[in-house]
Design an enzyme around this catalytic site. Structure first.
Site: not given
Length: 365
Positions: A85-87, A89-90
């Protein structure tokens, strides 16, 4: 179907990476996915799984448990795939100080991936994430450098590269970071070469001697999609959508653009606010959890329907998604377009053929 190898999947989601790997000749034998609906989607569409999806928090799952689910031992997997999951770094997360400071606990999920990599010792691996992971700021530079260091310490040669899905025949501009790697001593083949070109955020993308980007009108031309109960855009701003031209957004209603009744200040909203698809271009990036006025919306002034979303991600029309409408949006919005995944997997085994297309999925040429 005859398979060339066996794969293990982490953070599987709806299985976009998995479907690409499957079509490229890798049987997905074990998968880890915490979300109940996404796990059910995986089980509905992948009959190569040796056991049911491990539906637990990966922080609580041992590598031994994953290998046992695949009926394999360390060193036996041919391919490890996954997109943590990229939360943290988005780009949409940087406005929160605690994310800018790198304190989001989701950041540790990168280390969950490298832990399995180190202990399972697959021949090859593919890790996908948002391209903002490479940005030089508090929330990304240290995690990215740490990630690459841990990959090397695990015994792998790897190379990161940002790929835009639209440059590979996907009707969606979706840039993502792909880290491809192989065990030290094996040949690391380069990332796939773009097959299409066009514009993305006002700059050229792809290579000039390739085909034009696949457009939304091409992708949706033959789709069969019944109306959905929640497709109407209502509320405070829904009535503004019909006047916005295709490809435009809320900026249409600004004084700077000459609107006689301005509704918004210049660049006071996210670019995707009241954003409408342009039939002559690929779709902008489709989000997993858009707000009520966050597009892209269809040029017919409504939300996109599930069959249309699947087309814009290159999931086959026959691919079955489980859960509520919101759960399906989340699964698709978090997924890797299967056709892009297919091209990446073919590249890592040294079979990057620009003219080769994925088996039974929807590919628009």
């Amino acid at each position: 179907m005859e398979f060339r190898g066996q794969a293990i999947s982490l953070f599987s989601g709806a299985g976009g990476l998995d479907l690409g790997a499957h079509e490229a000749g890798f049987a997905v034998r074990a998968a880890v996915e915490h979300d109940r609906d996404a796990a059910a989607t995986m089980e509905k569409n992948f009959d190569t799984l040796t056991r049911p999806v491990i539906q637990e928090d990966i922080l609580d799952v041992s590598t031994e448990q994953i290998l046992a689910a695949a009926n394999m031992k360390s060193g036996e997997p041919d391919l490890l795939i996954g997109g943590p999951p990229c939360t943290p770094f988005s780009k949409s997360g940087f406005w929160l100080d605690w994310k800018r400071d790198g304190l989001d606990p989701d950041a540790s999920l990168l280390q969950s991936y490298t832990k399995v990599l180190r202990e399972a010792q697959p021949r090859m691996f593919i890790l996908e994430n948002v391209y903002a992971l490479t940005f030089k700021n508090k929330a990304s530079s240290d995690p990215f450098n740490r990630l690459m260091r841990e990959i090397k310490e695990a015994g792998y040669t790897a190379f990161p590269l940002v790929l835009n899905a639209a440059d590979f025949g996907v009707p969606q501009a979706r840039p993502r970071l792909f880290v491809m790697g192989v065990r030290e001593g094996l040949t690391l083949h380069p990332h796939p070469q773009p097959t299409h070109n066009g514009k993305w955020e006002r700059r050229a993308t792809g290579t000039a001697d390739t085909r034009p980007h696949v457009t939304t009108s091409q992708a949706l031309a033959s789709v069969v999609a019944e109306p959905e109960p929640t497709e109407t855009v209502a509320g405070r701003y829904g009535h503004l959508l019909p006047e916005i031209p295709p490809g435009d957004n809320y900026l249409y209603y600004t004084e700077k653009r000459g609107h006689p009744d301005p509704q918004f200040g210049w660049r006071k909203r996210y670019w995707s606010f009241l954003l409408k698809l342009d039939p002559a271009r690929p779709s902008p990036t489709i989000q997993a959890q858009p707000g009520p006025y966050v597009g892209p919306f269809h040029w017919e002034n409504r939300r996109l329907r599930v069959p249309e979303l699947k087309r814009l991600f290159t999931f086959p029309d026959t691919f079955e998604l489980t859960g509520s409408r919101n759960a399906i949006q989340s699964q698709l919005g978090n997924s890797v377009p299967p056709y892009l995944a297919y091209k990446v997997v073919k590249a890592i085994v040294g079979e990057d053929d620009p003219d080769e297309i994925m088996g039974e999925t929807t590919v628009f040429e």
